[in-house]
Design a protein around this motif. Structure first.
Motif, PDB file in Angstrom:
ATOM      1  N   HIS A 302       0.805  -1.222   0.000  1.00  0.00           N
ATOM      2  CA  HIS A 302       0.000   0.000   0.000  1.00  0.00           C
ATOM      3  C   HIS A 302       0.837   1.271   0.000  1.00  0.00           C
ATOM      4  O   HIS A 302       0.316   2.351   0.286  1.00  0.00           O
ATOM      5  CB  HIS A 302      -0.937  -0.002   1.213  1.00  0.00           C
ATOM      6  N   LEU A 305       3.783   5.747   4.299  1.00  0.00           N
ATOM      7  CA  LEU A 305       3.118   6.709   5.167  1.00  0.00           C
ATOM      8  C   LEU A 305       4.195   7.566   5.838  1.00  0.00           C
ATOM      9  O   LEU A 305       5.002   7.055   6.628  1.00  0.00           O
ATOM     10  CB  LEU A 305       2.280   5.993   6.235  1.00  0.00           C
ATOM     11  N   LYS A 319       7.308  11.556  -1.714  1.00  0.00           N
ATOM     12  CA  LYS A 319       6.574  11.462  -2.987  1.00  0.00           C
ATOM     13  C   LYS A 319       7.536  11.467  -4.182  1.00  0.00           C
ATOM     14  O   LYS A 319       7.330  10.739  -5.160  1.00  0.00           O
ATOM     15  CB  LYS A 319       5.578  12.612  -3.099  1.00  0.00           C
ATOM     16  N   PRO A 327       1.433   4.633  -3.710  1.00  0.00           N
ATOM     17  CA  PRO A 327       0.795   5.773  -3.026  1.00  0.00           C
ATOM     18  C   PRO A 327       1.636   6.260  -1.847  1.00  0.00           C
ATOM     19  O   PRO A 327       2.377   5.483  -1.226  1.00  0.00           O
ATOM     20  CB  PRO A 327      -0.541   5.190  -2.536  1.00  0.00           C
ATOM     21  N   ASP A 329       0.989   8.482   1.726  1.00  0.00           N
ATOM     22  CA  ASP A 329       0.060   9.146   2.642  1.00  0.00           C
ATOM     23  C   ASP A 329       0.838   9.895   3.711  1.00  0.00           C
ATOM     24  O   ASP A 329       2.050   9.719   3.864  1.00  0.00           O
ATOM     25  CB  ASP A 329      -0.879   8.119   3.281  1.00  0.00           C
ATOM     26  N   TYR A 331       0.707  11.458   7.901  1.00  0.00           N
ATOM     27  CA  TYR A 331       0.119  11.675   9.223  1.00  0.00           C
ATOM     28  C   TYR A 331       1.054  12.587  10.000  1.00  0.00           C
ATOM     29  O   TYR A 331       2.268  12.326  10.077  1.00  0.00           O
ATOM     30  CB  TYR A 331      -0.080  10.365   9.994  1.00  0.00           C
ATOM     31  N   LYS A 347      -4.393   5.343  11.680  1.00  0.00           N
ATOM     32  CA  LYS A 347      -4.175   5.857  10.325  1.00  0.00           C
ATOM     33  C   LYS A 347      -3.724   4.735   9.400  1.00  0.00           C
ATOM     34  O   LYS A 347      -4.181   4.628   8.250  1.00  0.00           O
ATOM     35  CB  LYS A 347      -3.141   6.985  10.356  1.00  0.00           C
ATOM     36  N   THR A 350      -6.664   2.663   8.284  1.00  0.00           N
ATOM     37  CA  THR A 350      -7.511   3.261   7.245  1.00  0.00           C
ATOM     38  C   THR A 350      -6.890   3.073   5.863  1.00  0.00           C
ATOM     39  O   THR A 350      -7.613   3.076   4.858  1.00  0.00           O
ATOM     40  CB  THR A 350      -7.711   4.774   7.498  1.00  0.00           C
ATOM     41  N   ILE A 351      -5.556   2.900   5.821  1.00  0.00           N
ATOM     42  CA  ILE A 351      -4.876   2.729   4.538  1.00  0.00           C
ATOM     43  C   ILE A 351      -4.888   1.272   4.090  1.00  0.00           C
ATOM     44  O   ILE A 351      -5.175   0.968   2.929  1.00  0.00           O
ATOM     45  CB  ILE A 351      -3.415   3.243   4.626  1.00  0.00           C
TER      46      ILE A 351
END
Length: 356
Positions: A302, A305, A319, A327, A329, A331, A347, A350-351
């Protein structure tokens, strides 16, 4: 040497600098790093070294400029707004190719903000530490022991490449107490005889310290020289830790400094719930460890983070590293609020879609 002692982070910074051969400290008090200057004010004069409390942060960094120009190991320390005031001098030092150490114990911002810990100076340290086309190595320790070790490493890197170096911790790292060992190590000797402004010493002409180039052709040539140096630093001095990344992961967290310690607990908490997490911990935030993402990009289902004590700054480098392949994400907590492990795990859920 060789025995662990319990020390506050700020005081350990001072002792590590002394052990590394720091000759001069110039600073100005600002919370939460004032104990660095307080420690140096007591210790430096006793061993024949120079401590001077400047009238301002601007004065302090220009004193560093002057001392560094003579070839001695020198440093300053401050916190967030104080580093902002030093930014012009840091650029001058980089332009003049002088080695020195700058310590930033980060507090919450913007403005006067608070005296609580934060990581909101990431952009300042890695993208905007001063005007012009320059960069400087920035080390981001996660413990007092690592901070001590990196202080000595930063002095060596500064001397090797003739560049300012920064060690950046947060207010929590500066104020906490942990056992620390000042290890015996050979000091790296780098000749400064070909540039230091330390008198003629048999030479026909004085060495001149300068960052002013009025002819654009000369300044461009100087910038090209600096960029070649930064390329070498990227190749040789990038550091990172991969934690629990030797397996396929549901998600990989990216965190540095004390936040990474919290995230290691999150990795353990997630494992109990059937979620496999890894952690990429940048030890240098400039140069940023893009290599770590090449090694892990195929191991994360995934993506990544980025967890920070800021409103989102390192996430942009993450990124870039992911480059759209997975991806990314974010936090974060800001203003001096420290991320809570359970909130980070929530968190994560949720991913990745919760426990398996």
């Amino acid at each position: 040497m060789g025995e662990k002692v319990l020390m506050k982070g700020n005081e350990a910074i001072g002792e590590a600098a002394i052990q590394a051969g720091c000759e001069c400290f110039f600073g100005y008090p600002i919370t939460p790093q004032t104990e660095v200057a307080a420690y140096m004010s007591k210790k430096m004069p006793k061993i024949g070294k120079t401590f001077l409390q400047a009238e301002s942060e601007v004065a302090a960094i220009n004193m560093v400029y002057g001392a560094a120009g003579t070839g001695v190991r020198c440093m300053t320390s401050s916190s967030s707004p104080g580093i902002s005031l030093k930014s012009e001098g840091i650029s001058y030092i980089a332009g003049a190719e002088l080695p020195c150490l700058i310590v930033n114990i980060v507090r919450g911002g913007p403005g006067l903000g608070s005296i609580q810990p934060a990581q909101s100076d990431y952009f300042q340290a890695t993208k905007a530490s001063g005007h012009g086309d320059f960069s400087m190595p920035v080390f981001a320790p996660s413990s007092i022991q690592e901070m001590v070790d990196l202080i000595e490493d930063a002095f060596d890197v500064a001397d090797t490449y003739r560049t300012p170096c920064m060690v950046m911790g947060d207010g929590m790292l500066g104020q906490m107490m942990e056992p620390v060992e000042f290890k015996e190590r050979s000091k790296k000797e780098v000749s400064k005889s070909d540039w230091a402004a330390d008198g003629l010493k048999g030479r026909k002409e004085h060495h001149v310290i300068n960052s002013l180039y009025l002819k654009p052709e000369e300044l461009e040539k100087h910038n090209e020289k600096l960029q070649a140096k930064y390329k070498k630093i990227k190749e040789n001095e990038c550091r990172y830790e991969l934690y629990n990344c030797d397996k396929d992961c549901d998600l990989i967290i990216v965190a540095y400094g004390t936040t990474s310690r919290i995230c290691k607990n999150v990795v353990k908490m997630a494992e109990k719930e059937g979620i496999t997490l890894g952690l990429v911990r940048p030890i240098t935030i400039w140069p940023f460890p893009y290599e770590a993402f090449e090694k892990t990009i195929d191991k994360t289902k995934h993506g990544y983070l980025s967890v920070e004590m800021s409103c989102g700054q390192m996430v942009y480098d993450v990124k870039v590293a992911a480059n759209g392949r997975k991806p990314v994400d974010f936090y974060g907590r800001s203003g001096g609020m420290v991320p809570d492990p359970q909130d980070i795990l929530d968190k994560v859920k949720t991913i990745v879609g919760g426990a398996k």
